[in-house]
Design a protein around this motif. Structure first.
Motif, short mmCIF file in Angstrom:
data_model
loop_
_atom_site.label_atom_id
_atom_site.label_comp_id
_atom_site.label_asym_id
_atom_site.label_seq_id
_atom_site.Cartn_x
_atom_site.Cartn_y
_atom_site.Cartn_z
N ASP A 72 7.95 4.63 3.84
CA ASP A 72 7.49 5.85 3.17
C ASP A 72 8.26 6.18 1.90
N GLY A 73 8.75 5.16 1.21
CA GLY A 73 9.22 5.34 -0.15
C GLY A 73 10.63 5.87 -0.30
N ARG A 74 11.00 6.04 -1.56
CA ARG A 74 12.39 6.38 -1.88
C ARG A 74 12.81 7.73 -1.34
N ASN A 75 11.90 8.65 -1.15
CA ASN A 75 12.21 9.95 -0.56
C ASN A 75 11.84 9.99 0.91
N ALA A 92 15.58 9.94 6.71
CA ALA A 92 16.32 11.15 7.05
C ALA A 92 16.25 11.44 8.54
N ALA A 93 15.08 11.18 9.15
CA ALA A 93 14.88 11.52 10.56
C ALA A 93 15.77 10.71 11.48
N GLU A 134 22.07 8.29 3.02
CA GLU A 134 21.96 7.88 1.63
C GLU A 134 20.66 8.40 1.01
N ARG A 135 20.75 8.79 -0.26
CA ARG A 135 19.61 9.30 -0.99
C ARG A 135 19.56 8.64 -2.37
N PRO A 136 18.39 8.56 -2.98
CA PRO A 136 18.32 8.02 -4.33
C PRO A 136 19.16 8.85 -5.30
N VAL A 193 20.83 1.31 0.93
CA VAL A 193 21.37 1.68 2.25
C VAL A 193 22.23 0.54 2.74
N GLU A 194 23.46 0.86 3.10
CA GLU A 194 24.43 -0.16 3.52
C GLU A 194 24.61 -0.14 5.04
N GLY A 195 25.00 -1.28 5.60
CA GLY A 195 25.36 -1.37 7.01
C GLY A 195 24.24 -1.88 7.89
N SER A 196 23.11 -1.20 7.86
CA SER A 196 21.90 -1.65 8.55
C SER A 196 20.74 -0.81 8.06
N TRP A 197 19.54 -1.32 8.27
CA TRP A 197 18.34 -0.57 7.87
C TRP A 197 17.56 -0.11 9.09
N HIS A 198 18.25 0.02 10.22
CA HIS A 198 17.56 0.49 11.42
C HIS A 198 18.48 1.39 12.22
N ARG A 199 17.86 2.20 13.04
CA ARG A 199 18.53 2.98 14.07
C ARG A 199 17.64 2.87 15.30
#
Length: 389
Positions: free
Chosen positions: A173-176, A181-182, A187-189, A288-294
């Motif tokens: 869902d894009g840069r924003n 956030a959820a 990290e934010r642009p 986004v550093e470290g991982s792209w998942h939770r």
């Protein structure tokens, strides 16, 4: 990639046939939906905009590594028929004098064009058609209001009051990104200090490649052919307070900057008249550093990274994310932290190189560096991108 006879193993406790929710119907979301459906995975795709962004944007530059993914999606022929292929880049003085012409890097291999320019809405429509043809279930004008992760999946509450349960949620869902956030990624642009004015216009007959003019009242003035009769033109300057610019004056502002440039620019400038057709956007950077998942929520594309379009790799990186993630999800491995970390580890060196190079080119201009190692930077970056992701 596996087919529907060899389904991947869903997370422990998950359904026999895994199901995925894709949040966002841009390039990365559409691409991953198509590839997962091809592997026999159930896909729901939701998109906030009722029109699926089918009419938004002016033009887009797609380099070979992006075209390689579009070929994997099965849409290369349609894309080629809609765009304008070319293989060189010109650099001009502000008055239009051509200073030099360089061959573009063929990052997708010798059997694809080095670069293809096209109208962004046409690319989006091609991807929309591919999603529809894949059999993915699509809901427009819909957002994910909440994500509740459990041991065997994610329960999603939608903006229409309904809910669903999925083995995996992909945030595209894009840069924003609200998905980012959820799941607690902070990290934010961040603005880089530059902004761009864009417009689609008729293509002068002499425009057969991208030309860039450095200097003058803006940092860059450029254009890219997007079809037999169309191009998109852009002017890059230092970012201004957007609230201080009346949208009704967008055409006046872009025309004021563009009229300082020669060559074919006077012909282009004649068509900068409708403020509603002019787009003004700040350049942002995000990695986004470290991982792209939770847990069982994973990010792709601009939700995980974005960069200025100074080397025209934003869409390519998003499409590559989709291809790599779909490959891993359809590999027969269990969908767990190890798999999602492998996705990040495979993508991060390449994406970091692109983000840093894209930002560096703009920073050299902001800092007034006279002799930057532009050729060296591009050679290192594009050589890396020739390798398959």
């Amino acid at each position: 990639m596996t087919d529907s006879r060899t389904l991947p193993q869903p997370p422990a406790g998950g359904t026999a046939t895994p199901t995925v929710l894709v949040v966002g119907g841009g390039a990365s979301g559409n691409a991953v939906a198509v590839l997962l459906r091809r592997a026999g995975i159930g896909v729901d795709l939701i998109e906030a905009r009722p029109d699926w962004n089918a009419t938004t944007g002016s033009g887009i530059t797609l380099q070979g590594n992006a075209l390689r993914v579009l070929r994997e999606l099965g849409v290369w022929e349609r894309t080629a028929a809609s765009g304008y292929p070319y293989g060189s880049l010109g650099v001009t003085a502000p008055d239009g004098t051509v200073l030099f012409v360089a061959e573009d890097f063929r990052t997708g291999g010798e059997d694809l064009p080095a670069t293809l320019g096209m109208q962004r809405p046409q690319l989006q429509q091609i991807l929309i058609d591919a999603v529809r043809e894949s059999g993915a279930r699509v809901r427009l004008g819909t957002t994910a209001e909440s994500l509740e992760q459990g041991a065997d999946g994610v329960t999603v509450r939608f903006s229409d009051g309904s809910e669903g349960r999925y083995d995996l949620v992909i945030g595209a869902d894009g840069r924003n990104s609200a998905t980012r956030a959820a799941i607690g990624i902070t990290e934010r642009p961040e603005p880089t200090g530059m902004a761009i004015w864009r417009i689609a216009a008729p293509r002068p007959a002499g425009v057969t490649r991208t030309d860039l003019a450095y200097g003058g009242p803006a940092y860059i003035a450029g254009y890219t052919p997007t079809g037999e009769h169309t191009l998109y033109a852009y002017v890059v300057e230092a970012c201004r307070d957007r609230a201080a610019i009346d949208p009704a004056a967008y055409a006046d502002e872009m025309r004021r900057l563009a009229r300082a440039y020669g060559g074919v620019w006077p012909e282009i400038t004649e068509h900068i008249t409708d403020p509603e057709k002019v787009n003004y956007t700040w350049f942002d950077r995000l990695l986004v550093e470290g991982s792209w998942h939770r847990g069982r929520v994973v990010l792709v594309g601009d939700a995980a990274h974005c960069c200025p379009p100074t080397i025209a790799q934003g869409a390519a990186m998003s499409l590559e994310d989709a291809a790599v993630l779909a490959e891993l999800l359809s590999s027969g491995r269990e969908w767990d932290d190890e798999l999602f970390q492998a996705y990040y580890d495979r993508r991060i060196p390449r994406v970091r190189t692109v983000v840093e190079a894209s930002v560096q080119i703009g920073q050299w201009q902001l800092d007034g560096v006279r002799d930057p190692d532009m050729a060296g930077l591009l050679d290192r970056t594009m050589t890396l991108l020739k390798e398959r992701p």
